[in-house]
Design a protein around this motif. Sequence first.
Motif, PDB file in Angstrom:
ATOM      1  N   ASP A 241       7.997 -31.584 -63.381  1.00  0.00           N
ATOM      2  CA  ASP A 241       9.062 -31.347 -62.406  1.00  0.00           C
ATOM      3  C   ASP A 241      10.194 -30.552 -63.066  1.00  0.00           C
ATOM      4  OD1 ASP A 241      10.557 -31.549 -60.011  1.00  0.00           O
ATOM      5  OD2 ASP A 241       9.760 -33.530 -59.630  1.00  0.00           O
ATOM      6  N   ARG A 274       9.750 -26.958 -63.199  1.00  0.00           N
ATOM      7  CA  ARG A 274      10.359 -26.401 -62.000  1.00  0.00           C
ATOM      8  C   ARG A 274      11.778 -25.912 -62.218  1.00  0.00           C
ATOM      9  NH1 ARG A 274       7.573 -29.693 -56.981  1.00  0.00           N
ATOM     10  NH2 ARG A 274       5.542 -29.924 -57.963  1.00  0.00           N
ATOM     11  N   MET A 300       6.961 -22.866 -62.765  1.00  0.00           N
ATOM     12  CA  MET A 300       6.901 -22.697 -61.315  1.00  0.00           C
ATOM     13  C   MET A 300       8.155 -21.984 -60.818  1.00  0.00           C
ATOM     14  SD  MET A 300       6.234 -25.643 -58.448  1.00  0.00           S
ATOM     15  CE  MET A 300       5.988 -25.239 -56.717  1.00  0.00           C
ATOM     16  N   TYR A 301       9.304 -22.418 -61.306  1.00  0.00           N
ATOM     17  CA  TYR A 301      10.585 -21.777 -60.999  1.00  0.00           C
ATOM     18  C   TYR A 301      11.325 -21.525 -62.304  1.00  0.00           C
ATOM     19  CZ  TYR A 301       9.691 -23.663 -56.310  1.00  0.00           C
ATOM     20  OH  TYR A 301       9.130 -23.988 -55.110  1.00  0.00           O
ATOM     21  N   ARG A 304      17.359 -22.497 -60.465  1.00  0.00           N
ATOM     22  CA  ARG A 304      17.493 -22.961 -59.082  1.00  0.00           C
ATOM     23  C   ARG A 304      18.834 -23.651 -58.852  1.00  0.00           C
ATOM     24  NH1 ARG A 304      12.780 -26.482 -56.583  1.00  0.00           N
ATOM     25  NH2 ARG A 304      12.871 -27.685 -58.530  1.00  0.00           N
ATOM     26  N   ASP A 329       6.542 -18.237 -61.389  1.00  0.00           N
ATOM     27  CA  ASP A 329       6.170 -18.013 -59.985  1.00  0.00           C
ATOM     28  C   ASP A 329       7.317 -17.413 -59.177  1.00  0.00           C
ATOM     29  OD1 ASP A 329       3.661 -18.965 -60.459  1.00  0.00           O
ATOM     30  OD2 ASP A 329       3.864 -20.815 -59.309  1.00  0.00           O
ATOM     31  N   THR A 358       7.513 -21.226 -45.963  1.00  0.00           N
ATOM     32  CA  THR A 358       7.418 -22.231 -47.010  1.00  0.00           C
ATOM     33  C   THR A 358       7.691 -21.605 -48.364  1.00  0.00           C
ATOM     34  OG1 THR A 358       5.036 -21.881 -47.243  1.00  0.00           O
ATOM     35  CG2 THR A 358       5.741 -23.619 -45.739  1.00  0.00           C
ATOM     36  N   GLY A 360       6.962 -23.151 -52.196  1.00  0.00           N
ATOM     37  CA  GLY A 360       6.494 -24.306 -52.931  1.00  0.00           C
ATOM     38  C   GLY A 360       6.208 -25.444 -51.968  1.00  0.00           C
ATOM     39  N   GLU A 361       6.843 -26.584 -52.175  1.00  0.00           N
ATOM     40  CA  GLU A 361       6.627 -27.741 -51.322  1.00  0.00           C
ATOM     41  C   GLU A 361       7.730 -27.907 -50.281  1.00  0.00           C
ATOM     42  OE1 GLU A 361       6.366 -30.921 -54.111  1.00  0.00           O
ATOM     43  OE2 GLU A 361       4.448 -30.256 -54.949  1.00  0.00           O
TER      44      GLU A 361
END
Length: 457
Positions: A241, A274, A300-301, A304, A329, A358, A360-361
């Motif tokens: 995460d 993330r 993933m990120y 943020r 990503d 969308t 990711g989630e």
Amino acid sequence: MFTRLTLPAIASCLFASIGGVSAATATQFPAKVCDVTQYGAEGHRLQIALNTDSFQQAINDCAAAGGGTVQVPAGNYLVNPLFLKSNIRLNLAKNATIVASSEVSAYRASQESRYAEAENGWLPFISIADASNVAITGEGTIDGQGAVWWERWRENIRATGKKAGTDRPRLIYITRANNILVDGIHLTNSPSFHIVMRDASNVDVNNTRITSPWHAPNTDAIDPIDSRNIRITNNYIDCNDDHIAIKAEKPSPRYPDGTADNIYIANNKLLQGRGISIGSETSGGVNNVLVENNQFIGSMYGIRIKSPRGKGGEVKNIIYRNITMVDVDVPLVFSGYYQAAPIVQAEVDKMVAEGGFTLGEQIYPPDSDARQPFDSVKTPHFSNITVSNLTSTGNSKAAAFIIGVPEAPLSGFTFENVRIDAQQGIRIRNAQLKTSGLTLHIDQGQTMILDRGAMID
């Protein structure tokens, strides 16, 4: 005689442009050493017996004598939750591993230990609560044995059909504490977040390795929550995460500029995970964050700021600079919407058909989303955010998302000398972006996808 531990000095210009930050933590301990093996701890390779009493007695005796070092020699030690105290250094020798037991009842507080209970009702594995001048150091490992807890999380989802939270113990929990150092150790396999700081100040996490497998849910590496004067430097993080998640859960009149304030994040190597994040809780305000000289590989990120309506607040005076990313990503996400997408795909498809998208989630509404009443501690509003000297290369799905809510457009965003290679460009909604030296290499579509309320300078 005292043992003094200091980190390399942070440059005197730190936060010169956005405020001040205190000097790096300097912990100082008496020369007394309490070796856990002298209290009966046995570091066998295949641990069966618990060593909890030996460890805690060594901590208690050392603290009662005025402080010192609790030494953990090489070996493997199975232990229930531990409680560190003021003026204690827990030092793990090379090849020393403290293994957290997975006995559920051990993580439920008694009347005596309730002061150390985390916000989710569990005792953490290692507590630093109502304490000052505490360190966890050395070349050893703290293993949270999280796999048992992760499977319980999956069982809950299968039983309820709903996404579960983080109803599991933390690994290290620092609360109402000051002048804390975590340096040199390896943290792995936490049941949930690895290091949490809550209402803490003057905390350094340096030269620490934090790892968990890709399938380990909610295993954030480092989470400063409602905390101030925090330095996160020279770490290696590979987790499921957020690499780092700065949170400000509720406002406090003691900290009108933000309950999360003066945070320095530098020289970290970040793999799966993330990103360096602010949020999702920002109601208490986040102020004065400097993120520099960090390297992302395969994340993933990257960077943020994420908060939903209801948990939003003011995020301001944030600088990101001198950052490299490879195969990330989505390098940049600044979002006033942070809503989990439904588990049922048909529900997601319906929302997308109505004009949402969308990431990711998360699910985003269409840009026709209606303006709602502004609330200073519920509405996400971000300002004075600068990204400079950032290079992102390799296989990125999209360059950036800068998405504000209509009642509080994002303002004062600046990109300087930013280069991003990605399949898709930057999507902007309800946000103002000023650019200088922005270079985008996009495989398909527009370099700038401008929704309602986008302003480019």
